[in-house]
Design an enzyme around this catalytic site. Structure first.
Site, PDB file in Angstrom:
ATOM      1  N   LYS A 150      20.120  14.409  30.057  1.00 21.53           N
ATOM      2  CA  LYS A 150      19.592  14.924  31.402  1.00 21.53           C
ATOM      3  C   LYS A 150      18.553  15.786  31.317  1.00 21.53           C
ATOM      4  O   LYS A 150      18.682  16.746  30.391  1.00 21.53           O
ATOM      5  CB  LYS A 150      20.823  15.348  32.211  1.00 21.53           C
ATOM      6  CG  LYS A 150      21.964  14.490  32.107  1.00 21.53           C
ATOM      7  CD  LYS A 150      21.594  13.211  33.081  1.00 21.53           C
ATOM      8  CE  LYS A 150      22.789  12.384  33.138  1.00 21.53           C
ATOM      9  NZ  LYS A 150      22.312  11.000  34.139  1.00 21.53           N
ATOM     10  N   HIS A 201      23.242   0.147  34.612  1.00 20.44           N
ATOM     11  CA  HIS A 201      23.909   1.321  34.890  1.00 20.44           C
ATOM     12  C   HIS A 201      25.484   1.042  34.672  1.00 20.44           C
ATOM     13  O   HIS A 201      25.786   0.018  35.250  1.00 20.44           O
ATOM     14  CB  HIS A 201      23.265   2.016  35.928  1.00 20.44           C
ATOM     15  CG  HIS A 201      24.225   3.102  36.262  1.00 20.44           C
ATOM     16  ND1 HIS A 201      25.169   3.254  37.469  1.00 20.44           N
ATOM     17  CD2 HIS A 201      24.218   4.619  35.961  1.00 20.44           C
ATOM     18  CE1 HIS A 201      25.564   4.532  37.352  1.00 20.44           C
ATOM     19  NE2 HIS A 201      24.931   5.119  36.455  1.00 20.44           N
TER      20      HIS A 201
END
Length: 357
Positions: free
Chosen positions: A183, A321
């Site tokens: 991230k 995803h």
């Protein structure tokens, strides 16, 4: 055959991790069980579905609209022609009866949860893995016997320093993963660059690392990051800005030569088409991450794949995803590029150990 009951449970999947936009301290998930009157090998056939992490449980939508709608449907509207199995496409039409176009939001998640359970039933009744069912129906029987999987992690956590971030990525490599994702956007740019460079010290090269901003940036910030990321030659730069800001995405790919990735927060074929039309996405380079469990299910996902084919895209550029078994089955059965797992965040799924009564 018939559906005799549908049960929904809301379960917690909270964790102390966070990305650039949200933390997961109060995250929930809807789990459904669709019970049929069919038995196979002495066991009643029950289909299970749940929504991917990152969207909260759509409990109200399921209980007030979509579950009653499915239970009230006539058999001819939900079964295949010979009445021996569910027809996911007919069921999708039943679920969407009375729903206006547009405004997809969490409605797409509720339908996706039920769609997953329906396909689970279809495969169990045929007594085949779902990937084989999909390959036989939509790919002339061709199945990918291997699916490339990357490890998604690198979340922000209280007290997590650069050494701990490196140790996390080393664990993924030791498990056999060759590509990892982390991230960004939840810290100042210079701090994120230090985090990225720390990970690059332990992975083979830049193509072994992808970064994900979770839609945090405005255009100026997205381009600032792009300039700094360019020399690293990363696997991809994911979801720099709001998923519906197609102009930002189009400007980004003009200034960033590396691969970009987006799509996990687009929940319909219409939104996916707009990304392709207006987002500047490059068919030979960029990655599309639509998540069928969040976007009206596999029925809608196949419409997206058909649209992409018409626009000159290969399904190999699709990396769904979610990190769940449905994504793995569609990747193998429909010939997608790869998929993700979150091996370092397994505690998030602890709440899924629930009992339906």
């Amino acid at each position: 055959m018939k559906i005799v009951d549908i049960v929904e449970r809301t379960v917690p999947i909270q964790s102390n991790i966070r990305n650039a936009y949200i933390d997961f301290g109060k995250m929930t998930c809807s789990v459904v069980a669709i019970v049929t009157d069919v038995t196979k090998n002495g066991k009643r056939v029950v289909g299970y579905g749940f929504n991917s992490n990152g969207r909260y449980a759509p409990t109200g939508l399921l209980r007030e609209r979509f579950i009653p709608r499915l239970l009230e449907a006539d058999a001819d509207d939900i079964l295949n022609d010979d009445g021996t199995n569910l027809d996911p496409h007919r069921i999708w039409d039943v679920l969407m009866t009375g729903e206006k176009p547009g405004g997809h939001g969490e409605r797409s998640v509720a339908v996706g949860v039920l769609d997953m359970a329906v396909w689970d039933i279809v495969a169990k009744i045929e007594e085949k893995p779902l990937y084989q069912v999909l390959a036989e129906r939509y790919r002339s029987g061709e199945v990918d016997d291997k699916v490339f999987v990357y490890a998604a992690g690198g979340y922000y956590q209280p007290g997590k320093d650069l050494k701990q971030l490196q140790e996390e990525m080393k664990r993924y490599l030791e498990l056999g993963y060759t590509v990892v994702k982390m991230k960004i956007g939840g810290a100042p740019l210079e701090d994120d660059l230090r985090r990225i460079e720390a990970v690059l010290e332990v992975v083979p090269d830049g193509q072994s690392l992808a970064v994900d901003a979770n839609g945090r940036f405005d255009l100026e910030t997205a381009l600032q990051y792009a300039e700094k990321l360019e020399p690293y030659n990363l696997r991809w730069y994911e979801e720099a800005g709001d998923p519906l800001d197609y102009e930002l995405q189009a400007m980004l790919v003009k200034h960033y030569s590396g691969a970009t990735a987006t799509g996990e927060n687009l929940f319909s074929v219409q939104d996916a088409r707009n990304l392709i039309r207006y987002g500047g996405m490059r068919p030979a380079r960029d990655i599309l991450q639509f998540d069928c469990a969040l976007s009206y299910g596999l029925v809608e996902y196949m419409r997206i794949l058909e649209m992409l084919k018409d626009e000159g895209w290969s399904p190999r550029q699709c990396i769904p995803h979610g990190g769940h078994q449905l994504s793995l089955n569609i990747a193998a059965g429909l010939g997608l590029g790869e998929m993700s797992r979150t091996p370092g965040c397994s505690s998030r799924s602890a709440g899924l150990q629930t009992t339906f009564r």
